[in-house]
Design a protein around this motif. Structure first.
Motif, short mmCIF file in Angstrom:
data_model
loop_
_atom_site.label_atom_id
_atom_site.label_comp_id
_atom_site.label_asym_id
_atom_site.label_seq_id
_atom_site.Cartn_x
_atom_site.Cartn_y
_atom_site.Cartn_z
N HIS A 1 -1.30 8.54 6.46
CA HIS A 1 -1.70 7.16 6.23
C HIS A 1 -1.36 6.35 7.49
CE1 HIS A 1 -1.85 3.08 4.73
NE2 HIS A 1 -2.21 3.47 3.51
N LYS B 1 -6.22 3.22 9.19
CA LYS B 1 -7.39 3.75 8.48
C LYS B 1 -8.63 3.80 9.37
CE LYS B 1 -5.93 2.71 3.80
NZ LYS B 1 -6.13 1.89 2.59
N ALA C 1 -11.70 6.22 2.45
CA ALA C 1 -11.15 5.00 3.05
C ALA C 1 -10.60 5.18 4.45
CB ALA C 1 -10.07 4.36 2.15
N ARG D 1 -5.19 -2.85 5.32
CA ARG D 1 -3.89 -2.96 4.63
C ARG D 1 -3.99 -3.99 3.50
NH1 ARG D 1 -0.06 -5.80 8.37
NH2 ARG D 1 -1.42 -7.47 7.67
N GLU E 1 -6.14 -2.54 0.42
CA GLU E 1 -5.81 -1.34 -0.33
C GLU E 1 -5.48 -1.63 -1.79
OE1 GLU E 1 -2.41 2.03 -0.21
OE2 GLU E 1 -3.68 1.94 1.58
N SER F 1 2.34 3.35 0.40
CA SER F 1 0.97 3.11 -0.06
C SER F 1 0.87 3.32 -1.57
CB SER F 1 0.03 4.10 0.66
OG SER F 1 -1.18 4.24 -0.02
#
Length: 351
Positions: free
Chosen positions: A93, A97, A146, A173, A176, A260
């Protein structure tokens, strides 16, 4: 946890039966709780091939039925004969992204500057998927829901042409939690969609005649994905999870805030503690690399996880390896070398 509301944790543990010992039905119950979807890699295309001094590569693409086509690199030693052991290498992660597979795997072009900086910080400055391929493995690294080629087209606002990757990652961010809510409304979960795509990637790799077996490896969010793939797919061989494992019991506010949504799918803690999910694959081979100076996980949580996994694998000596490193949240070269050596040992044992 929760400050003056910390009593909520005790009440929830009592009334909701949190962290039960995992039973033999855990994989099936986990699949249902995550909302795993029946996806497959369809219309697989070889977009291009290349060779370098010691590796051969293919850039692949496929569809899982929604969104942009998945892009992947398949890397193998140049001139290797016969079926090779396969490994699905999961990108992390890392709050990035904009890139997916490129964080851990090199194609024919050099990495972007943002990726090179990330690798220098958490991967010892190298594309570990390529290095693993040099050790005799066929390594598949794919973009997942994603990330990378499957990222969302988020509006970046004025000046987007400057620092696009960083601006995108900040927007992603903030997006999400919306994505996690949308997945829940659809009867699945953010974690479940990721796991579904990883299952499809592993099934594709296994279907190839040049692949003899399939394992999984990953750091952080990639380690979470590798662990879940190993728990959900009984055909997965050796699994390596780096800087990704702690007991949920020991998490504090700062640990929960740092992670996350992929680590916290709804309903998971009513099935097992997080180490119990990894233990569900026993006696299949498992290696966990613990980073003792990791600010994202508590030290006691890592030690508790190691004790739980050691106990779960007691009937299968030599199949679980837990290694502790004096390191922060990363998968550096010493950790990689430990993982590669262990995977090679498991490969020899399975012959």
């Amino acid at each position: 946890m929760l400050g003056e509301f910390s009593g909520l944790a005790e009440i929830a543990a009592r009334d909701r039966g949190l962290f039960p010992p995992p039973g033999p039905d855990l994989p099936g119950r986990l699949r249902d709780a995550l909302g795993v979807l029946d996806l497959s890699a369809r219309d697989v295309r070889v977009e291009r091939r290349w060779t370098c001094a010691d590796l051969e590569g293919e850039e692949l693409s496929w569809t899982v039925g929604f969104g942009p086509r998945t892009r992947a690199f398949l890397l193998r030693p140049r001139g290797a004969a016969g079926p090779l052991p396969g490994v699905v290498a999961m990108h992390c992660h890392a709050g990035m992204k904009w890139a997916g597979k490129d964080k851990i795997a090199d194609g024919p072009e050099p990495p972007a500057a943002e990726v090179a900086r990330l690798r220098a910080r958490i991967y010892g400055g190298r594309a570990y998927a390529n290095e693993l391929a040099r050790r005799g493995f066929a390594v598949l690294a794919h973009d997942v829901f994603a990330w990378g080629g499957r990222r969302f087209p988020l509006p970046l606002g004025p000046g987007a042409e400057d620092g696009t990757a960083d601006r995108y990652d900040r927007a992603a961010r903030d997006h999400e939690h919306v994505l996690a809510k949308a997945c829940t409304v659809l009867g699945t979960s953010f974690t479940g969609v990721l796991a579904s795509e990883d299952l499809a990637a592993a099934a594709y790799l296994r279907s190839r005649p040049d692949i003899a077996s399939v394992g999984a490896i990953g750091l952080s969010g990639g380690g979470v994905r590798a662990a879940l793939l190993g728990a959900l797919d009984p055909a997965i061989g050796a699994v390596v999870a780096a800087a990704a494992v702690s007991s949920f019991r020991d998490l504090r506010d700062e640990h929960v805030a740092a992670h996350s949504w992929m680590l916290f799918p709804p309903g998971l803690t009513r099935l097992a503690d997080w180490p119990g999910v990894l233990a569900a694959r026993a006696p299949a081979p498992l290696m966990v690399l613990y980073a003792e100076a990791d600010p994202l996980f508590p030290a006691e949580g890592m030690r508790r996880a190691h004790r739980q996994l050691t106990a779960a694998y007691r009937p299968a000596p030599g199949r679980y390896a837990g290694a502790f490193f004096d390191a922060p949240h990363l998968f550096d070269r010493p950790m990689q070398e430990a993982a590669f050596g262990w995977l090679s040992g498991m490969r020899r044992q399975s012959r």
